[in-house]
Design a protein around this motif. Structure first.
Motif, PDB file in Angstrom:
ATOM      1  N   ASN A  27       0.815  -1.226   0.000  1.00  4.97           N
ATOM      2  CA  ASN A  27       0.000   0.000   0.000  1.00  4.97           C
ATOM      3  C   ASN A  27       0.844   1.270   0.000  1.00  4.97           C
ATOM      4  N   VAL A  28       2.135   1.133  -0.325  1.00  2.00           N
ATOM      5  CA  VAL A  28       3.058   2.272  -0.230  1.00  2.00           C
ATOM      6  C   VAL A  28       3.717   2.556  -1.573  1.00  2.00           C
ATOM      7  N   GLU A  29       3.831   3.838  -1.900  1.00  2.00           N
ATOM      8  CA  GLU A  29       4.617   4.304  -3.048  1.00  2.00           C
ATOM      9  C   GLU A  29       5.684   5.255  -2.520  1.00  2.00           C
ATOM     10  N   ILE A  30       6.948   4.876  -2.686  1.00  2.00           N
ATOM     11  CA  ILE A  30       8.052   5.724  -2.225  1.00  2.00           C
ATOM     12  C   ILE A  30       8.440   6.671  -3.364  1.00  2.00           C
ATOM     13  N   LEU A  31       8.233   7.954  -3.140  1.00  5.68           N
ATOM     14  CA  LEU A  31       8.494   8.948  -4.186  1.00  5.68           C
ATOM     15  C   LEU A  31       9.962   9.351  -4.239  1.00  5.68           C
ATOM     16  N   GLY A  32      10.675   9.119  -3.153  1.00  6.37           N
ATOM     17  CA  GLY A  32      12.096   9.459  -3.137  1.00  6.37           C
ATOM     18  C   GLY A  32      12.670   9.196  -1.763  1.00  6.37           C
ATOM     19  N   ILE A  33      13.988   9.018  -1.720  1.00  3.21           N
ATOM     20  CA  ILE A  33      14.704   8.851  -0.459  1.00  3.21           C
ATOM     21  C   ILE A  33      15.771   9.928  -0.380  1.00  3.21           C
ATOM     22  N   THR A  34      15.677  10.752   0.661  1.00  2.20           N
ATOM     23  CA  THR A  34      16.645  11.823   0.858  1.00  2.20           C
ATOM     24  C   THR A  34      17.592  11.426   1.977  1.00  2.20           C
ATOM     25  N   CYS A  35      18.861  11.720   1.794  1.00  5.75           N
ATOM     26  CA  CYS A  35      19.875  11.278   2.754  1.00  5.75           C
ATOM     27  C   CYS A  35      20.496  12.455   3.488  1.00  5.75           C
ATOM     28  N   CYS A  36      20.900  12.179   4.721  1.00  6.10           N
ATOM     29  CA  CYS A  36      21.480  13.183   5.607  1.00  6.10           C
ATOM     30  C   CYS A  36      22.650  12.543   6.347  1.00  6.10           C
ATOM     31  N   PHE A  37      23.558  13.363   6.874  1.00  2.00           N
ATOM     32  CA  PHE A  37      24.574  12.842   7.794  1.00  2.00           C
ATOM     33  C   PHE A  37      23.863  12.300   9.027  1.00  2.00           C
ATOM     34  N   GLY A  38      24.570  11.537   9.858  1.00  2.00           N
ATOM     35  CA  GLY A  38      23.969  11.061  11.111  1.00  2.00           C
ATOM     36  C   GLY A  38      24.684   9.839  11.624  1.00  2.00           C
ATOM     37  N   GLY A  66      21.568  15.076   0.658  1.00  2.00           N
ATOM     38  CA  GLY A  66      21.129  16.137   1.552  1.00  2.00           C
ATOM     39  C   GLY A  66      22.279  16.771   2.301  1.00  2.00           C
ATOM     40  N   CYS A  67      22.010  17.194   3.529  1.00  2.00           N
ATOM     41  CA  CYS A  67      22.984  17.941   4.324  1.00  2.00           C
ATOM     42  C   CYS A  67      24.077  17.024   4.875  1.00  2.00           C
ATOM     43  N   SER A  68      25.291  17.505   4.853  1.00  2.00           N
ATOM     44  CA  SER A  68      26.435  16.709   5.305  1.00  2.00           C
ATOM     45  C   SER A  68      26.886  17.074   6.712  1.00  2.00           C
ATOM     46  N   GLU A  69      26.263  18.110   7.292  1.00  2.00           N
ATOM     47  CA  GLU A  69      26.650  18.518   8.648  1.00  2.00           C
ATOM     48  C   GLU A  69      25.487  19.263   9.298  1.00  2.00           C
ATOM     49  N   PRO A  70      25.487  19.342  10.634  1.00  2.00           N
ATOM     50  CA  PRO A  70      24.393  20.025  11.336  1.00  2.00           C
ATOM     51  C   PRO A  70      24.426  21.533  11.140  1.00  2.00           C
ATOM     52  N   LEU A  71      23.335  22.190  11.498  1.00  2.00           N
ATOM     53  CA  LEU A  71      23.245  23.647  11.341  1.00  2.00           C
ATOM     54  C   LEU A  71      24.290  24.362  12.181  1.00  2.00           C
ATOM     55  N   LEU A  72      24.426  23.971  13.462  1.00  2.00           N
ATOM     56  CA  LEU A  72      25.376  24.624  14.365  1.00  2.00           C
ATOM     57  C   LEU A  72      26.191  23.642  15.193  1.00  2.00           C
ATOM     58  N   ALA A  73      25.636  22.514  15.505  1.00  2.00           N
ATOM     59  CA  ALA A  73      26.248  21.578  16.451  1.00  2.00           C
ATOM     60  C   ALA A  73      27.508  20.926  15.881  1.00  2.00           C
ATOM     61  N   LYS A  74      28.298  20.347  16.775  1.00  3.96           N
ATOM     62  CA  LYS A  74      29.434  19.545  16.335  1.00  3.96           C
ATOM     63  C   LYS A  74      28.939  18.222  15.769  1.00  3.96           C
ATOM     64  N   LYS A  75      29.642  17.718  14.772  1.00  2.00           N
ATOM     65  CA  LYS A  75      29.240  16.454  14.142  1.00  2.00           C
ATOM     66  C   LYS A  75      29.362  15.288  15.106  1.00  2.00           C
ATOM     67  N   ALA A 127      16.389  10.356  10.537  1.00  2.00           N
ATOM     68  CA  ALA A 127      17.750  10.896  10.633  1.00  2.00           C
ATOM     69  C   ALA A 127      17.711  12.173  11.474  1.00  2.00           C
ATOM     70  N   PRO A 128      18.862  12.783  11.749  1.00  2.00           N
ATOM     71  CA  PRO A 128      18.824  14.155  12.250  1.00  2.00           C
ATOM     72  C   PRO A 128      17.959  14.998  11.317  1.00  2.00           C
ATOM     73  N   LEU A 129      17.285  16.008  11.835  1.00  2.43           N
ATOM     74  CA  LEU A 129      16.235  16.694  11.078  1.00  2.43           C
ATOM     75  C   LEU A 129      16.744  17.873  10.253  1.00  2.43           C
ATOM     76  N   THR A 130      18.007  17.855   9.892  1.00  2.00           N
ATOM     77  CA  THR A 130      18.623  18.983   9.192  1.00  2.00           C
ATOM     78  C   THR A 130      17.981  19.260   7.841  1.00  2.00           C
ATOM     79  N   ASN A 131      17.761  18.234   7.029  1.00  2.00           N
ATOM     80  CA  ASN A 131      17.121  18.440   5.715  1.00  2.00           C
ATOM     81  C   ASN A 131      15.751  19.094   5.872  1.00  2.00           C
ATOM     82  N   LEU A 132      14.993  18.662   6.873  1.00  2.00           N
ATOM     83  CA  LEU A 132      13.645  19.195   7.086  1.00  2.00           C
ATOM     84  C   LEU A 132      13.693  20.651   7.538  1.00  2.00           C
TER      85      LEU A 132
END
Length: 318
Positions: A27-38, A66-75, A127-132
């Motif tokens: 019952n699912v259609e995956i429209l895309g997978i977005t990737c982030c660091f984490g 997607g994003c390779s690092e957090p907005l402000l925090a240390k990786k 994942a960490p919510l950076t992309n969102l």
């Protein structure tokens, strides 16, 4: 009608499990997978996602950087649990290459896909919510075009798995988590850390799940060997999962998006994220006293139908 999903991942072992559960759901259609660091650096998350899609014969699903690092925090990373490569340190010499990753960036792809399907797409974030967070900054109207948001992250009892009081995904980018919980006003379902621990599956089921005679089961057994050994260690069982069994954190958020009536008990409450505390930075704040005066409330999972979860797991490796 099929449920349309975008999946946002930092593909470690439990992200792989969640993706495979979604791929197997009719019952699912995956429209895309977005990737982030984490769990692992972004390049590994991309490679790992492609490996999962390959074993499931679904390399037709677009994968975005997607994003390779957090907005402000240390990786931060979770290599001690997922392996240095994020997928159990069992490399595949025939793994797909990064040339298969889409040229369009993850955040732009999210926005475009949702704009093309307003009110129809649910976003599952494991994942960490950076992309969102970046998406809502680029397009403030993005959240209200979503059907729903499903998050694995945060904690309800100040019981950390990364810091004293913090769960990994929120601690990895506290500012992003704060932005998402503040600005995403669509229906929001959260699978917190303590909830996933108290709803873990018996190890006996895990053996049955992995013993299926399929290529998918062989793949899952191989990539999860390291993390399962870690999870069964006396130290981990005592401190993290209270000896209850197998905890595939990310899959709870995915199962909620897929399976109607999966949640059997929940709280609807306003939440935010602590940004400044010495010991509590990244901790989810649960406002039962309604002191924050927030109109939007999230649905925090407390109990779920584990039989439905077992069925989803079994089907994912057939």
């Amino acid at each position: 009608m099929k449920k349309k999903l975008i999946i946002d991942v930092d593909t470690g072992v439990d992200d792989a499990q969640a993706i495979m559960v979604a791929l197997a759901a009719p019952n699912v259609e995956i429209l895309g997978i977005t990737c982030c660091f984490g769990n692992t650096p972004l390049e590994n998350a991309l490679k790992n996602t492609l490996r999962v899609l390959k074993v499931c014969n679904r390399l037709d699903i677009p994968v975005y950087r997607g994003c390779s690092e957090p907005l402000l925090a240390k990786k931060r990373q979770a290599g001690d649990y997922h392996g240095k490569d994020g997928l159990g340190e069992v490399p595949d010499p025939d793994a797909p290459g990064l040339e298969l990753v889409q040229k369009k960036k993850a955040v732009n792809a999210m926005i475009k896909t949702v704009n093309q399907n307003p009110g129809e797409v649910s976003l599952v974030a494991t994942a960490p919510l950076t992309n969102l967070a970046v998406a809502v900054q680029l397009d403030p109207s993005f959240p209200k075009k979503l059907k729903a948001l499903y998050i694995m992250g945060g904690n309800t009892d100040s019981r950390g798995n990364t810091t004293v009081c913090g769960e990994f995904n929120f601690v990895a980018d506290p500012e992003a988590a704060y932005i998402v919980l503040d600005r995403y006003n669509c229906p929001t379902y959260i699978a917190p850390w303590e909830f996933s621990c108290s709803n873990s599956l018996p190890w006996s089921f895990c053996e049955q799940w992995l013993c299926q005679n399929t290529e998918k089961a062989a793949f899952m057994k191989k990539i999860s060997s390291l993390s399962m050994k870690k999870a069964q260690s006396p130290e981990y069982q005592k401190e993290i999962t209270e000896g209850k069994g197998f905890n595939s954190c990310d899959t709870y958020a995915m199962a909620t998006a897929i399976e109607d009536a999966f949640i059997t008990e929940s709280d609807e409450v306003a939440v935010t994220v602590e940004l400044a505390g010495t010991y509590t930075r990244g901790m989810m704040v649960v406002d039962y006293m309604e002191l924050l005066k927030k109109k939007h409330k999230a649905i925090l999972m407390k109990n779920v139908d584990l039989e439905k979860l077992k069925t989803l797991f079994m089907n994912s490796l057939k």
